[in-house]
Enzyme design. Sequence first.
Site, PDB file in Angstrom:
ATOM      1  N   CYS A   1       0.872  -1.274   0.007  1.00 20.51           N
ATOM      2  CA  CYS A   1       0.105   0.021   0.025  1.00 20.51           C
ATOM      3  C   CYS A   1       0.942   1.121  -0.123  1.00 20.51           C
ATOM      4  CB  CYS A   1      -0.956  -0.042   1.350  1.00 20.51           C
ATOM      5  SG  CYS A   1      -0.393   0.689   2.718  1.00 20.51           S
ATOM      6  N   GLU A   2       0.335   2.309  -0.759  1.00 18.66           N
ATOM      7  CA  GLU A   2       1.428   3.323  -0.812  1.00 18.66           C
ATOM      8  C   GLU A   2       1.150   4.219   0.195  1.00 18.66           C
ATOM      9  OE1 GLU A   2      -0.108   5.293  -4.631  1.00 18.66           O
ATOM     10  OE2 GLU A   2      -1.588   6.227  -3.572  1.00 18.66           O
ATOM     11  N   HIS A   3       0.307   4.196   1.070  1.00 15.11           N
ATOM     12  CA  HIS A   3       0.041   5.122   2.217  1.00 15.11           C
ATOM     13  C   HIS A   3       1.143   4.564   3.400  1.00 15.11           C
ATOM     14  CE1 HIS A   3      -4.081   5.491   0.556  1.00 15.11           C
ATOM     15  NE2 HIS A   3      -3.261   6.322   0.114  1.00 15.11           N
ATOM     16  N   HIS A   4       1.567   3.187   3.574  1.00 13.43           N
ATOM     17  CA  HIS A   4       2.073   2.726   4.566  1.00 13.43           C
ATOM     18  C   HIS A   4       3.296   1.922   4.282  1.00 13.43           C
ATOM     19  CE1 HIS A   4      -2.144   3.391   6.167  1.00 13.43           C
ATOM     20  NE2 HIS A   4      -1.458   4.202   6.957  1.00 13.43           N
ATOM     21  N   GLN A  59      -5.685  -0.470  -3.726  1.00 14.22           N
ATOM     22  CA  GLN A  59      -6.142  -1.586  -4.473  1.00 14.22           C
ATOM     23  C   GLN A  59      -7.178  -1.114  -5.621  1.00 14.22           C
ATOM     24  OE1 GLN A  59      -8.280  -4.306  -1.875  1.00 14.22           O
ATOM     25  NE2 GLN A  59      -9.675  -5.029  -3.598  1.00 14.22           N
ATOM     26  N   HIS A 107      -5.486  -5.987   3.921  1.00 17.20           N
ATOM     27  CA  HIS A 107      -4.436  -4.802   3.956  1.00 17.20           C
ATOM     28  C   HIS A 107      -3.762  -4.944   5.348  1.00 17.20           C
ATOM     29  CE1 HIS A 107      -5.746  -2.465   0.530  1.00 17.20           C
ATOM     30  NE2 HIS A 107      -6.700  -3.647   0.396  1.00 17.20           N
ATOM     31  N   CYS A 109      -2.067  -2.740   6.719  1.00 19.39           N
ATOM     32  CA  CYS A 109      -2.427  -1.610   7.661  1.00 19.39           C
ATOM     33  C   CYS A 109      -3.540  -1.474   8.180  1.00 19.39           C
ATOM     34  CB  CYS A 109      -2.128  -0.303   6.491  1.00 19.39           C
ATOM     35  SG  CYS A 109      -3.136  -0.311   5.282  1.00 19.39           S
TER      36      CYS A 109
HETATM   37 ZN    ZN Z   1      -2.058   1.259   3.878  1.00 20.09          ZN
END
Ligand code: ZN
Length: 216
Positions: free
Chosen positions: A107-110, A148, A176, A178
């Site tokens: 995931c690009e956020h975490h 996703q 996920h 995260c």
């Molecule tokens: Zn994430």
Amino acid sequence: MTPNDSFAVVRAPVDTTSHYAVDIDVRTADEVYDPAFEIIIEQMLVRLGEDPEREGLKRTPLRVAKALDFLTSGYTTPMESVVNNALFQSESEDMVIVKDIEFYSLCEHHMLPFFGRVHVAYVPKDKIIGLSKIARVVDVFARRLQVQERLTNQIADAMMEILEARGVGVVAEASHFCMMMRGVQKQNSSTITSAMRGSFRDDARTRAEFMSLVRP
Ligand code: ZN
């Protein structure tokens, strides 16, 4: 220095005045993968309060650099090399479905993993593709920093472009880390996304047939 340059093992000169000397084995620099990247990972370990010199961590910057390189290799994989020689002429206009293609992404956020299965279907116009290539198309987009929803859309758009198909349907189901390890800590939730193109978007029967075949 290129990543392929290999280093000789560096050993400390033996100091016979100290009985520890024979055990001194200077940090082996026999393998370097991406020196700049490895330094950043080493600094991260220090920042986390770790000792990058302890036995278990000595080669960790190297391993992490290699792992991240592989996990983001989709950025540099040309689609032509994936599809290469696997397109065939066909008169058929029957739906083709490849179910349960497993994928692993970040995931690009975490930068934590999300993983699951994706189902890809298409209705050909006059081209079909080798079935194993569909899984490789999925990998090209999964091996990046992703969300996703975008992953699902990119697979659908690529399939439309490669095959000039009448339609493409993609459904992805993923867990996920995260969400599982941090944040709301929901271990059993899964996220389902879909992307419909061409006849899968315009024709409710085509879409319903696809969805009934991939429903778990
Ligand atoms: Zn994430």
